[in-house]
Design an enzyme around this catalytic site. Structure first.
Site, PDB file in Angstrom:
ATOM      1  N   GLU A  71     -67.872  87.242  28.267  1.00 41.03           N
ATOM      2  CA  GLU A  71     -67.295  86.247  28.770  1.00 41.03           C
ATOM      3  C   GLU A  71     -67.746  85.897  30.286  1.00 41.03           C
ATOM      4  OE1 GLU A  71     -64.502  88.870  26.251  1.00 41.03           O
ATOM      5  OE2 GLU A  71     -66.124  89.218  27.837  1.00 41.03           O
ATOM      6  N   ARG A 282     -74.394  98.384  20.878  1.00 44.67           N
ATOM      7  CA  ARG A 282     -73.686  97.423  21.955  1.00 44.67           C
ATOM      8  C   ARG A 282     -73.635  98.287  23.226  1.00 44.67           C
ATOM      9  NH1 ARG A 282     -71.644  92.802  23.537  1.00 44.67           N
ATOM     10  NH2 ARG A 282     -69.453  92.912  24.063  1.00 44.67           N
ATOM     11  N   GLY A 323     -78.655  94.014  29.457  1.00 46.42           N
ATOM     12  CA  GLY A 323     -78.982  92.486  29.896  1.00 46.42           C
ATOM     13  C   GLY A 323     -80.281  92.022  29.481  1.00 46.42           C
ATOM     14  N   SER A 351     -75.178  82.629  18.699  1.00 49.13           N
ATOM     15  CA  SER A 351     -76.065  81.698  19.290  1.00 49.13           C
ATOM     16  C   SER A 351     -77.086  81.875  19.799  1.00 49.13           C
ATOM     17  CB  SER A 351     -75.127  80.490  20.091  1.00 49.13           C
ATOM     18  OG  SER A 351     -74.679  81.322  20.978  1.00 49.13           O
TER      19      SER A 351
END
Length: 442
Positions: A71, A282, A323, A351
């Site tokens: 987010e 993850r 990152g 995406s």
């Protein structure tokens, strides 16, 4: 006040009393998280509404809040756009997780103030709002915390919900008779709700969000921010090591999915001995655990955090850092997006891989990313392929490695679909944000 709103006020008073009474336990929980390394060792007090930085003495302040890394990354392009269009506005950014902090702190513009978000207790939230005195609050996706929203409304602070979404579970949760009046009350406080999709818009309407507040602006997850890493030597060196190998990557995998990935790898390596499988769990700790298990089984593994070289005999590259995912996508022609192969999972952002020009594969359990899969497939059916499990994934990868034309067509389709959907999404978000929120208050 009558009807659902009055009931909502009663439910909120109960919630506020409960969070007030549970505050000591929540404080202890924060201490426990700090000891486990899940909270910042020094700045964890920010979670109690205690600031570590000064508020600018003059000028309006816009607060962006995102729960975690995904987010937060979606918010950055809008923050940069806002900073350019309204240099008179100070910007405060908050996130909840330590992992988000570690990645985002170096990606935000220098003029943005970054703090950890307060927990939703009356004392912490009142202290935070009282100190920072924001003029507007932009909440990303689904952070519908009652003390935050009601407290902001009572202070006359404008509220917006960008990339607004509710999972199927959350929608059922809020639709229950006890909680329905509360969510209706909370949603009534927003000047703008920008949903991810028409399905999400219907969900918010069914929960009695004011129709005039619902405006579409596009999915900000398409707004891949081009962040230049300060030190790209390790990425460039890895790229050189991979230059003469066949490569595929499994990104954002969850526990249990590594068994699928390793099963496919073990089959592929039989016919493609020069293959390298990049695995990006993850959570970094999961990567270290996978490496330990593979090494116990006699498998040679290169860990990203140790900057190990891909010497002959090593065909597994495990990324246990944060990152770097967007940079890593540029190293592989094929990306398999995890968090999607087992029921109960909800997928991840496809995406980013499409933007890098990867052939994109994912499982069927994609949750709120289903709209993204659907939108890209509608533009070009080759842009995203969903597979059901190990056998189908194995078959598709064998085909892609065997036929360069098929691989190239899927790469091209993914990139073109991404560009079509990402065009002007940030400026669109800014337009609705400026019209419905910022221009109303000074």
């Amino acid at each position: 006040m009558t009807g659902p709103m009055a009931k909502g006020e009663i439910v909120y008073k109960i919630y506020r009393a409960l969070t007030y009474g549970l505050s000591p336990l929540l404080h202890l929980h924060l201490h426990w998280r700090k000891l486990r390394g899940l909270e910042h060792p020094i700045r964890w007090r920010e979670r109690l509404g205690r600031p570590s930085l000064r508020r600018p003495s003059s000028g309006p302040l816009l607060w962006f809040h995102a729960v975690s890394l995904g987010e937060g990354m979606a918010a950055i392009p809008v923050i940069k756009f806002c900073s350019q269009r309204r240099p008179d506005v100070h910007i405060l950014m908050t996130t909840t997780t330590l992992s988000a902090f570690e990645v985002l702190k170096d990606r935000l513009p220098d003029n943005v103030i970054y703090q950890f978000a307060p927990i939703d207790t009356p004392a912490a939230m009142d202290a935070f709002l009282g100190y920072w005195k924001p003029n507007w609050i932009v909440i990303m996706e689904s952070e519908l915390w009652p003390n935050l929203i009601i407290g902001a409304s009572k202070c006359g602070i404008g509220l917006a919900l960008l990339n607004a979404r509710l999972s199927a579970k959350s929608f059922r949760h809020w639709s229950r008779p006890v909680l329905f009046p509360l969510i209706s009350l909370l949603l009534s406080k927003f000047s703008l709700i920008a949903p991810l999709s028409s399905v999400q818009a219907i969900h918010f309407q069914l929960l009695q969000a004011p129709p005039f507040s619902i405006k579409f602006s596009g999915d900000l997850k398409y707004a891949v921010d081009e962040y230049e890493q300060k030190d790209t030597r390790h990425i460039e060196y890895l790229q050189k090591q991979l230059s003469h190998k066949q490569v595929w990557m499994a990104a954002s995998i969850h526990r249990g999915e590594e068994e699928i990935i390793m099963g496919v790898h073990n089959v592929l390596v039989q016919t493609h001995p020069d293959i390298v499988t990049i695995i990006v769990p993850r959570h970094p700790q999961h990567g270290q655990e996978i490496a330990e298990e593979l090494q116990k089984g006699g498998q040679n593994v290169a860990l990203r955090s140790q900057h190990k070289e891909l010497i002959p005999g090593i065909s597994i590259y495990l990324v246990d850092t944060l990152g770097e995912l967007r940079q890593l996508y540029k190293l592989t022609p094929i990306a398999v997006i995890g968090g999607s192969f087992f029921p109960g999972l909800a997928g991840h952002n496809i995406s980013e891989a499409a933007a890098a020009g990867c052939a994109v594969l994912t499982g069927h359990h994609v949750g709120h990313f289903s709209h993204m899969v659907r939108e890209m497939q509608q533009l070009n059916p080759l842009s995203v392929m969903q597979v059901s499990g190990k056998l189908e994934l194995e078959k598709v990868l064998m085909e892609l490695f065997a036929d360069a034309k098929i691989l190239e067509s899927r790469q091209k389709a993914a990139k073109e679909a991404f560009h079509a959907l990402s065009s002007a999404v940030v400026s669109s978000a800014w337009d609705v944000l400026n019209f419905h929120l910022l221009r109303n208050k000074c």
